[in-house]
Scaffold this motif. Structure first.
Motif, PDB file in Angstrom:
ATOM      1  N   GLN A  63      21.420 -12.258  11.542  1.00 63.66           N
ATOM      2  CA  GLN A  63      22.293 -12.635  10.448  1.00 63.66           C
ATOM      3  C   GLN A  63      22.166 -11.603   9.328  1.00 63.66           C
ATOM      4  O   GLN A  63      21.071 -11.238   8.931  1.00 63.66           O
ATOM      5  N   GLN A  64      23.290 -11.127   8.876  1.00 65.54           N
ATOM      6  CA  GLN A  64      23.290 -10.118   7.827  1.00 65.54           C
ATOM      7  C   GLN A  64      22.955 -10.760   6.488  1.00 65.54           C
ATOM      8  O   GLN A  64      23.463 -11.819   6.142  1.00 65.54           O
ATOM      9  N   LEU A  65      22.059 -10.121   5.757  1.00 65.18           N
ATOM     10  CA  LEU A  65      21.681 -10.631   4.453  1.00 65.18           C
ATOM     11  C   LEU A  65      22.768 -10.319   3.431  1.00 65.18           C
ATOM     12  O   LEU A  65      23.385  -9.268   3.464  1.00 65.18           O
ATOM     13  N   GLU A  66      22.943 -11.247   2.522  1.00 64.36           N
ATOM     14  CA  GLU A  66      23.933 -11.072   1.461  1.00 64.36           C
ATOM     15  C   GLU A  66      23.293 -10.308   0.308  1.00 64.36           C
ATOM     16  O   GLU A  66      22.165 -10.601  -0.083  1.00 64.36           O
ATOM     17  N   ILE A  67      23.979  -9.330  -0.211  1.00 59.12           N
ATOM     18  CA  ILE A  67      23.477  -8.541  -1.329  1.00 59.12           C
ATOM     19  C   ILE A  67      24.243  -8.926  -2.574  1.00 59.12           C
ATOM     20  O   ILE A  67      25.470  -8.912  -2.597  1.00 59.12           O
ATOM     21  N   ASN A  68      23.489  -9.254  -3.612  1.00 53.60           N
ATOM     22  CA  ASN A  68      24.083  -9.597  -4.896  1.00 53.60           C
ATOM     23  C   ASN A  68      23.956  -8.360  -5.788  1.00 53.60           C
ATOM     24  O   ASN A  68      22.859  -7.997  -6.200  1.00 53.60           O
ATOM     25  N   GLN A  76      15.769  -9.128  -5.834  1.00 51.43           N
ATOM     26  CA  GLN A  76      16.212  -9.809  -4.620  1.00 51.43           C
ATOM     27  C   GLN A  76      15.104  -9.831  -3.562  1.00 51.43           C
ATOM     28  O   GLN A  76      14.913 -10.824  -2.863  1.00 51.43           O
ATOM     29  N   LYS A  77      14.356  -8.733  -3.467  1.00 53.35           N
ATOM     30  CA  LYS A  77      13.222  -8.693  -2.535  1.00 53.35           C
ATOM     31  C   LYS A  77      12.158  -9.706  -2.953  1.00 53.35           C
ATOM     32  O   LYS A  77      11.566 -10.378  -2.109  1.00 53.35           O
ATOM     33  N   TYR A  78      11.897  -9.786  -4.240  1.00 51.31           N
ATOM     34  CA  TYR A  78      10.909 -10.735  -4.767  1.00 51.31           C
ATOM     35  C   TYR A  78      11.347 -12.165  -4.464  1.00 51.31           C
ATOM     36  O   TYR A  78      10.547 -12.997  -4.011  1.00 51.31           O
ATOM     37  N   ILE A  79      12.611 -12.459  -4.672  1.00 52.93           N
ATOM     38  CA  ILE A  79      13.142 -13.795  -4.365  1.00 52.93           C
ATOM     39  C   ILE A  79      12.978 -14.094  -2.877  1.00 52.93           C
ATOM     40  O   ILE A  79      12.564 -15.192  -2.496  1.00 52.93           O
ATOM     41  N   SER A  80      13.273 -13.130  -2.029  1.00 57.09           N
ATOM     42  CA  SER A  80      13.091 -13.307  -0.581  1.00 57.09           C
ATOM     43  C   SER A  80      11.632 -13.572  -0.233  1.00 57.09           C
ATOM     44  O   SER A  80      11.323 -14.385   0.637  1.00 57.09           O
ATOM     45  N   LYS A  81      10.738 -12.891  -0.911  1.00 57.18           N
ATOM     46  CA  LYS A  81       9.299 -13.101  -0.691  1.00 57.18           C
ATOM     47  C   LYS A  81       8.911 -14.527  -1.067  1.00 57.18           C
ATOM     48  O   LYS A  81       8.186 -15.197  -0.325  1.00 57.18           O
ATOM     49  N   LEU A  82       9.400 -15.007  -2.208  1.00 54.50           N
ATOM     50  CA  LEU A  82       9.104 -16.367  -2.645  1.00 54.50           C
ATOM     51  C   LEU A  82       9.655 -17.393  -1.661  1.00 54.50           C
ATOM     52  O   LEU A  82       8.999 -18.392  -1.357  1.00 54.50           O
ATOM     53  N   GLU A 101       6.440 -10.112 -10.116  1.00 51.54           N
ATOM     54  CA  GLU A 101       5.961 -10.137  -8.740  1.00 51.54           C
ATOM     55  C   GLU A 101       4.471  -9.823  -8.672  1.00 51.54           C
ATOM     56  O   GLU A 101       3.737 -10.415  -7.872  1.00 51.54           O
ATOM     57  N   LYS A 102       4.015  -8.931  -9.526  1.00 55.81           N
ATOM     58  CA  LYS A 102       2.598  -8.567  -9.564  1.00 55.81           C
ATOM     59  C   LYS A 102       1.741  -9.797  -9.850  1.00 55.81           C
ATOM     60  O   LYS A 102       0.695 -10.005  -9.238  1.00 55.81           O
ATOM     61  N   ASP A 103       2.195 -10.652 -10.779  1.00 53.70           N
ATOM     62  CA  ASP A 103       1.452 -11.872 -11.116  1.00 53.70           C
ATOM     63  C   ASP A 103       1.431 -12.850  -9.937  1.00 53.70           C
ATOM     64  O   ASP A 103       0.429 -13.519  -9.688  1.00 53.70           O
ATOM     65  N   PHE A 104       2.541 -12.925  -9.211  1.00 54.08           N
ATOM     66  CA  PHE A 104       2.595 -13.782  -8.026  1.00 54.08           C
ATOM     67  C   PHE A 104       1.616 -13.277  -6.961  1.00 54.08           C
ATOM     68  O   PHE A 104       0.890 -14.072  -6.360  1.00 54.08           O
ATOM     69  N   ASP A 105       1.588 -11.962  -6.742  1.00 54.60           N
ATOM     70  CA  ASP A 105       0.672 -11.383  -5.756  1.00 54.60           C
ATOM     71  C   ASP A 105      -0.786 -11.671  -6.120  1.00 54.60           C
ATOM     72  O   ASP A 105      -1.599 -11.985  -5.248  1.00 54.60           O
ATOM     73  N   ILE A 106      -1.110 -11.589  -7.398  1.00 52.51           N
ATOM     74  CA  ILE A 106      -2.472 -11.889  -7.864  1.00 52.51           C
ATOM     75  C   ILE A 106      -2.792 -13.361  -7.602  1.00 52.51           C
ATOM     76  O   ILE A 106      -3.873 -13.697  -7.111  1.00 52.51           O
ATOM     77  N   LEU A 107      -1.845 -14.234  -7.915  1.00 48.90           N
ATOM     78  CA  LEU A 107      -2.027 -15.667  -7.681  1.00 48.90           C
ATOM     79  C   LEU A 107      -2.310 -15.954  -6.209  1.00 48.90           C
ATOM     80  O   LEU A 107      -3.257 -16.671  -5.873  1.00 48.90           O
ATOM     81  N   ILE A 108      -1.515 -15.394  -5.323  1.00 43.94           N
ATOM     82  CA  ILE A 108      -1.681 -15.610  -3.881  1.00 43.94           C
ATOM     83  C   ILE A 108      -3.019 -15.055  -3.409  1.00 43.94           C
ATOM     84  O   ILE A 108      -3.737 -15.697  -2.632  1.00 43.94           O
ATOM     85  N   THR A 109      -3.393 -13.876  -3.888  1.00 43.23           N
ATOM     86  CA  THR A 109      -4.681 -13.271  -3.513  1.00 43.23           C
ATOM     87  C   THR A 109      -5.838 -14.155  -3.952  1.00 43.23           C
ATOM     88  O   THR A 109      -6.777 -14.393  -3.178  1.00 43.23           O
ATOM     89  N   GLU A 110      -5.775 -14.653  -5.182  1.00 43.86           N
ATOM     90  CA  GLU A 110      -6.838 -15.521  -5.695  1.00 43.86           C
ATOM     91  C   GLU A 110      -6.905 -16.837  -4.912  1.00 43.86           C
ATOM     92  O   GLU A 110      -7.998 -17.313  -4.587  1.00 43.86           O
ATOM     93  N   LEU A 111      -5.757 -17.418  -4.607  1.00 39.42           N
ATOM     94  CA  LEU A 111      -5.736 -18.656  -3.820  1.00 39.42           C
ATOM     95  C   LEU A 111      -6.329 -18.437  -2.431  1.00 39.42           C
ATOM     96  O   LEU A 111      -7.131 -19.246  -1.954  1.00 39.42           O
ATOM     97  N   ASN A 112      -5.928 -17.356  -1.782  1.00 41.79           N
ATOM     98  CA  ASN A 112      -6.459 -17.053  -0.450  1.00 41.79           C
ATOM     99  C   ASN A 112      -7.969 -16.858  -0.483  1.00 41.79           C
ATOM    100  O   ASN A 112      -8.679 -17.306   0.425  1.00 41.79           O
ATOM    101  N   GLU A 113      -8.455 -16.206  -1.524  1.00 47.50           N
ATOM    102  CA  GLU A 113      -9.898 -15.979  -1.649  1.00 47.50           C
ATOM    103  C   GLU A 113     -10.637 -17.305  -1.844  1.00 47.50           C
ATOM    104  O   GLU A 113     -11.681 -17.532  -1.232  1.00 47.50           O
TER     105      GLU A 113
END
Length: 143
Positions: A63-68, A76-82, A101-113
């Motif tokens: 399925q082709q992704l829609e580009i806004n 858009q990449k960050y939204i796809s990641k979420l 996105e950097k703050d989200f990555d830190i949150l996920i890293t801390e949760l995983n740890e």
């Protein structure tokens, strides 16, 4: 050709139904579920017995992704990641609009740890993330 003859020279599958059940149907199921290919087959008779297997292979069309064009590609990449983490489209857009996105990555890293160190046990990871963003005031709390 398929290597279905044992060391004594006997066929492993004397009945076509066994060959279909233990070879063709399993291959079809695995290929169709686990790859980007579509696999099917047709048994062809000559006289009263089956002589050939016709195999059909196609590539599944992704399925082709829609580009806004009103939103940056990075956003858009960050939204796809979420969304890949389980948030809905609306939730992902709200989070991406208020948190980097950097703050989200830190949150996920801390949760995983914390989970790895067994300091935190999470039953519903998506619900936990939503709860974090509700406490931060980024996502609305449902009544």
């Amino acid at each position: 050709m398929l290597g279905l003859i044992d060391k004594k020279g006997n066929e492993q599958f004397e009945r076509i139904n066994d060959f279909k059940k233990y070879v063709l149907d399993i291959a079809k199921k695995q290929i169709n579920e686990e790859s980007d290919l579509f696999f099917d087959y047709k048994l062809i008779k000559q006289g009263r017995s089956f002589k050939w297997v016709e195999i059909f292979v196609n590539i599944k069309i992704a399925q082709q992704l829609e580009i806004n064009f009103d939103v940056s590609i990075d956003n858009q990449k960050y939204i796809s990641k979420l969304i890949a983490y389980g948030l809905s489209q609306i939730q992902a857009e709200l989070v991406a609009g208020k948190e980097k996105e950097k703050d989200f990555d830190i949150l996920i890293t801390e949760l995983n740890e914390k989970i790895r160190q067994r300091k935190l046990k999470i039953e519903n990871s998506v619900g936990y993330l939503i709860g974090i963003y509700q406490k931060k005031g980024i996502l609305p709390v449902k009544d």
